[in-house]
Design an enzyme around this catalytic site. Structure first.
Site, PDB file in Angstrom:
ATOM      1  N   GLU A   9      48.657  43.408  39.533  1.00  0.00           N
ATOM      2  CA  GLU A   9      47.657  42.847  38.618  1.00  0.00           C
ATOM      3  C   GLU A   9      47.530  43.674  37.339  1.00  0.00           C
ATOM      4  OE1 GLU A   9      47.321  43.107  41.868  1.00  0.00           O
ATOM      5  OE2 GLU A   9      47.224  40.996  42.444  1.00  0.00           O
ATOM      6  N   HIS A  89      39.368  37.320  49.641  1.00  0.00           N
ATOM      7  CA  HIS A  89      39.663  36.062  48.971  1.00  0.00           C
ATOM      8  C   HIS A  89      38.390  35.241  48.768  1.00  0.00           C
ATOM      9  CE1 HIS A  89      43.571  37.269  50.595  1.00  0.00           C
ATOM     10  NE2 HIS A  89      44.103  36.566  49.625  1.00  0.00           N
TER      11      HIS A  89
END
Length: 221
Positions: A9, A89
């Protein structure tokens, strides 16, 4: 061009910042908002300094005195709970970024909103983080216009007018609020609630919310 990047990321965001700093349009996707944290701030190794969101993208224009900016950067990230995603998540990290001057934070509630707000975000001269509530991918259905259109950033939308209380939310929570309002108005005859979708979290539409609260005298966020 589309680059299928490795799952790093800080690399995805660092690459996007570099592309945007060179005045190209960059749309960086962090596959789940839970993993945006490695890109939150600057990371340093022995050989490499990776510029990141809070101390680079947001401050680039300010620290250069307006000579440089990352205004063509948009970061997309699916966010929030979907019912089976567990702890890595299911997070909604927009509040962390909502305290960072230089960024814009946007969350749509529906497909029509998503297209108009995303196009506006991509064309906005400031770096934007576009959080997409992932539960809406399969639960929100609309006929989306095929033509090009934009919806204004930093402009809330009054979805329902009322006189007794102002209710403010954004993203998937708008539907929770609609259900709550129906229950209140069913069980308390005569009460009417005003519902506002914030749409842009930073900078948020103070004028629309304040005007509503001045009318109703009550606010639920």
């Amino acid at each position: 061009r589309v680059f299928n990047t490795p799952l790093t990321e800080q690399g995805i965001v660092g690459f996007g910042i570099g592309v945007a700093a060179e005045q190209h349009t960059a749309i960086a996707e962090v596959q789940f908002a839970d993993y945006i944290f490695p890109a939150f701030d600057q990371a340093t190794s022995r050989r490499l300094i990776l510029p990141h969101i809070v101390n680079e993208a947001a401050k680039y224009r300010y620290r250069s005195g307006g000579h440089f900016d990352c205004g063509r950067l948009t970061i997309r990230a699916p966010c929030a709970a979907v019912g089976h995603g567990a702890l890595y998540h299911s997070q909604s990290p927009e509040a962390y970024f909502a305290h960072t001057p230089g960024l814009k934070i946007v969350t749509p509630r529906s497909p029509v909103q998503a297209k108009g707000l995303l196009l506006a975000s991509i064309r906005d001269p400031n770096p934007v983080i576009f959080f997409e509530p992932k539960i809406l991918y399969r639960s929100a259905v609309e006929q989306v216009p095929v033509d090009d259109y934009e919806l204004p950033l930093s402009k809330a939308e009054v979805l329902k007018h009322g006189n007794d209380v102002t209710v403010v939310g954004y993203g998937s929570q708008v539907y929770v609020l609609e259900s709550a309002i129906k229950l209140v108005e069913r069980d308390m005859p005569g009460v009417s609630c005003e519902l506002i979708d914030l749409r842009t979290i930073l900078p948020w539409d103070v004028e629309t919310v304040a005007s509503s609260v001045n009318k109703t005298g009550r606010l639920v966020v």
